[in-house]
Design a protein around this motif. Structure first.
Motif, PDB file in Angstrom:
ATOM      1  N   ARG A 101       0.836  -1.206   0.000  1.00  8.37           N
ATOM      2  CA  ARG A 101       0.000   0.000   0.000  1.00  8.37           C
ATOM      3  C   ARG A 101       0.874   1.260   0.000  1.00  8.37           C
ATOM      4  N   ALA A 102       1.938   1.245   0.795  1.00  9.96           N
ATOM      5  CA  ALA A 102       2.850   2.392   0.832  1.00  9.96           C
ATOM      6  C   ALA A 102       3.549   2.573  -0.512  1.00  9.96           C
ATOM      7  N   THR A 103       4.008   1.484  -1.103  1.00 10.35           N
ATOM      8  CA  THR A 103       4.672   1.556  -2.400  1.00 10.35           C
ATOM      9  C   THR A 103       3.715   2.088  -3.457  1.00 10.35           C
ATOM     10  N   SER A 104       2.482   1.626  -3.439  1.00  5.55           N
ATOM     11  CA  SER A 104       1.480   2.113  -4.397  1.00  5.55           C
ATOM     12  C   SER A 104       1.246   3.609  -4.219  1.00  5.55           C
ATOM     13  N   SER A 105       1.165   4.057  -2.979  1.00  2.00           N
ATOM     14  CA  SER A 105       0.959   5.483  -2.717  1.00  2.00           C
ATOM     15  C   SER A 105       2.141   6.318  -3.187  1.00  2.00           C
ATOM     16  N   LEU A 106       3.353   5.826  -2.937  1.00  2.00           N
ATOM     17  CA  LEU A 106       4.557   6.575  -3.295  1.00  2.00           C
ATOM     18  C   LEU A 106       4.834   6.573  -4.793  1.00  2.00           C
ATOM     19  N   THR A 107       4.512   5.488  -5.481  1.00  3.26           N
ATOM     20  CA  THR A 107       4.875   5.353  -6.897  1.00  3.26           C
ATOM     21  C   THR A 107       3.698   5.536  -7.840  1.00  3.26           C
ATOM     22  N   GLY A 108       2.493   5.524  -7.319  1.00  2.00           N
ATOM     23  CA  GLY A 108       1.326   5.616  -8.173  1.00  2.00           C
ATOM     24  C   GLY A 108       1.006   4.328  -8.910  1.00  2.00           C
ATOM     25  N   ALA A 109       1.746   3.270  -8.634  1.00  2.26           N
ATOM     26  CA  ALA A 109       1.554   1.997  -9.332  1.00  2.26           C
ATOM     27  C   ALA A 109       0.342   1.253  -8.796  1.00  2.26           C
ATOM     28  N   LYS A 110      -0.329   0.573  -9.693  1.00  2.46           N
ATOM     29  CA  LYS A 110      -1.394  -0.349  -9.306  1.00  2.46           C
ATOM     30  C   LYS A 110      -0.733  -1.712  -9.164  1.00  2.46           C
ATOM     31  N   ILE A 111      -0.701  -2.238  -7.947  1.00  8.52           N
ATOM     32  CA  ILE A 111      -0.046  -3.507  -7.674  1.00  8.52           C
ATOM     33  C   ILE A 111      -1.091  -4.513  -7.219  1.00  8.52           C
ATOM     34  N   ALA A 112      -1.362  -5.495  -8.068  1.00  9.77           N
ATOM     35  CA  ALA A 112      -2.267  -6.583  -7.691  1.00  9.77           C
ATOM     36  C   ALA A 112      -1.407  -7.660  -7.045  1.00  9.77           C
ATOM     37  N   HIS A 113      -1.823  -8.138  -5.876  1.00 11.94           N
ATOM     38  CA  HIS A 113      -1.026  -9.169  -5.214  1.00 11.94           C
ATOM     39  C   HIS A 113      -1.941 -10.176  -4.524  1.00 11.94           C
ATOM     40  N   ARG A 114      -1.409 -11.391  -4.404  1.00 14.31           N
ATOM     41  CA  ARG A 114      -2.111 -12.484  -3.735  1.00 14.31           C
ATOM     42  C   ARG A 114      -1.072 -13.341  -3.025  1.00 14.31           C
ATOM     43  N   PHE A 115      -1.547 -14.140  -2.083  1.00 18.00           N
ATOM     44  CA  PHE A 115      -0.681 -15.051  -1.323  1.00 18.00           C
ATOM     45  C   PHE A 115      -1.060 -16.489  -1.629  1.00 18.00           C
ATOM     46  N   THR A 118       1.842 -22.607  -2.710  1.00 12.22           N
ATOM     47  CA  THR A 118       2.784 -23.281  -3.617  1.00 12.22           C
ATOM     48  C   THR A 118       3.094 -22.391  -4.823  1.00 12.22           C
ATOM     49  N   GLN A 119       4.250 -22.657  -5.430  1.00 12.44           N
ATOM     50  CA  GLN A 119       4.618 -21.932  -6.646  1.00 12.44           C
ATOM     51  C   GLN A 119       3.671 -22.292  -7.788  1.00 12.44           C
ATOM     52  N   ALA A 120       3.204 -23.522  -7.838  1.00 12.40           N
ATOM     53  CA  ALA A 120       2.291 -23.934  -8.912  1.00 12.40           C
ATOM     54  C   ALA A 120       1.006 -23.103  -8.885  1.00 12.40           C
ATOM     55  N   LYS A 121       0.429 -22.904  -7.704  1.00 16.06           N
ATOM     56  CA  LYS A 121      -0.793 -22.100  -7.586  1.00 16.06           C
ATOM     57  C   LYS A 121      -0.505 -20.636  -7.910  1.00 16.06           C
ATOM     58  N   ALA A 122       0.654 -20.157  -7.491  1.00 19.64           N
ATOM     59  CA  ALA A 122       1.042 -18.778  -7.785  1.00 19.64           C
ATOM     60  C   ALA A 122       1.209 -18.581  -9.291  1.00 19.64           C
ATOM     61  N   ARG A 123       1.861 -19.523  -9.951  1.00 20.06           N
ATOM     62  CA  ARG A 123       2.042 -19.442 -11.410  1.00 20.06           C
ATOM     63  C   ARG A 123       0.695 -19.464 -12.138  1.00 20.06           C
ATOM     64  N   ALA A 124      -0.232 -20.277 -11.658  1.00 17.78           N
ATOM     65  CA  ALA A 124      -1.555 -20.346 -12.285  1.00 17.78           C
ATOM     66  C   ALA A 124      -2.256 -18.983 -12.201  1.00 17.78           C
ATOM     67  N   TRP A 125      -2.191 -18.334 -11.044  1.00 18.84           N
ATOM     68  CA  TRP A 125      -2.809 -17.020 -10.894  1.00 18.84           C
ATOM     69  C   TRP A 125      -2.121 -15.994 -11.799  1.00 18.84           C
ATOM     70  N   LEU A 126      -0.784 -16.032 -11.852  1.00 15.36           N
ATOM     71  CA  LEU A 126      -0.058 -15.094 -12.699  1.00 15.36           C
ATOM     72  C   LEU A 126      -0.402 -15.313 -14.181  1.00 15.36           C
ATOM     73  N   GLU A 127      -0.566 -16.553 -14.569  1.00 12.18           N
ATOM     74  CA  GLU A 127      -0.969 -16.851 -15.945  1.00 12.18           C
ATOM     75  C   GLU A 127      -2.355 -16.261 -16.231  1.00 12.18           C
ATOM     76  N   GLU A 128      -3.251 -16.397 -15.275  1.00 14.18           N
ATOM     77  CA  GLU A 128      -4.588 -15.818 -15.416  1.00 14.18           C
ATOM     78  C   GLU A 128      -4.508 -14.292 -15.541  1.00 14.18           C
ATOM     79  N   MET A 129      -3.674 -13.661 -14.721  1.00 14.11           N
ATOM     80  CA  MET A 129      -3.509 -12.205 -14.778  1.00 14.11           C
ATOM     81  C   MET A 129      -2.888 -11.793 -16.109  1.00 14.11           C
ATOM     82  N   HIS A 130      -1.933 -12.584 -16.601  1.00 12.27           N
ATOM     83  CA  HIS A 130      -1.285 -12.306 -17.882  1.00 12.27           C
ATOM     84  C   HIS A 130      -2.320 -12.308 -18.999  1.00 12.27           C
ATOM     85  N   THR A 131      -3.221 -13.292 -18.977  1.00  9.59           N
ATOM     86  CA  THR A 131      -4.275 -13.395 -19.986  1.00  9.59           C
ATOM     87  C   THR A 131      -5.215 -12.185 -19.908  1.00  9.59           C
ATOM     88  N   LYS A 132      -5.578 -11.785 -18.689  1.00 12.51           N
ATOM     89  CA  LYS A 132      -6.471 -10.641 -18.525  1.00 12.51           C
ATOM     90  C   LYS A 132      -5.812  -9.332 -18.931  1.00 12.51           C
TER      91      LYS A 132
END
Length: 134
Positions: A101-115, A118-132
């Motif tokens: 939140r602080a980084t977004s406020s300071l840089t103006g960047a929109k940062i979507a993040h999730r927790f 596993t890396q496999a689940k993280a990669r699947a979400w990133l692939e979905e975000m890449h497609t969108k």
């Protein structure tokens, strides 16, 4: 695009095709290391206009006080980016939320993040975000 790898202290960074950045943290993030990591990330982010980050912190040792302050020096007006964290315990998730939140406020960047667990689940979400984002 080929795979590019580097180390910053004990921390491993790999740029993969399709704007994917893999970061694996091992041990504490010391002063100077956070600035170097942010510089590598921001250079690619600014050059590409977007970045998908898989950040594995399951072996991280925490941020030093000095390393947290190095995030203040990030460029203003960063493009949107997506970060998938792996291995963050609940207290770390709270801290990361505040840092993002602080980084977004300071840089103006929109940062979507999730927790993720596993890396496999993280990669699947990133692939979905890449497609969108396409």
């Amino acid at each position: 695009m080929s795979v590019e790898e580097t180390w910053v202290g004990l921390h491993y960074i790999r740029f993969e095709p399709d704007d994917l950045l893999l970061m694996e943290f091992h041990g504490p993030i010391l002063p100077g290391e956070m600035a170097a990591l942010a510089r590598l990330t921001d250079e690619r982010l600014l050059a590409r206009g977007r970045l998908f980050v898989l950040c594995d912190i399951s072996d991280a040792g925490g941020f030093s006080h000095g390393s947290r302050h190095e995030l203040r020096d990030r460029p203003r007006k960063l493009p949107p980016h997506f970060v998938a964290y792996v291995g963050a315990p609940a207290p770390v998730r709270v801290v990361l939320d505040l840092v993002i939140r602080a980084t977004s406020s300071l840089t103006g960047a929109k940062i979507a993040h999730r927790f993720f667990e596993t890396q496999a689940k993280a990669r699947a979400w990133l692939e979905e975000m890449h497609t969108k984002a396409a």
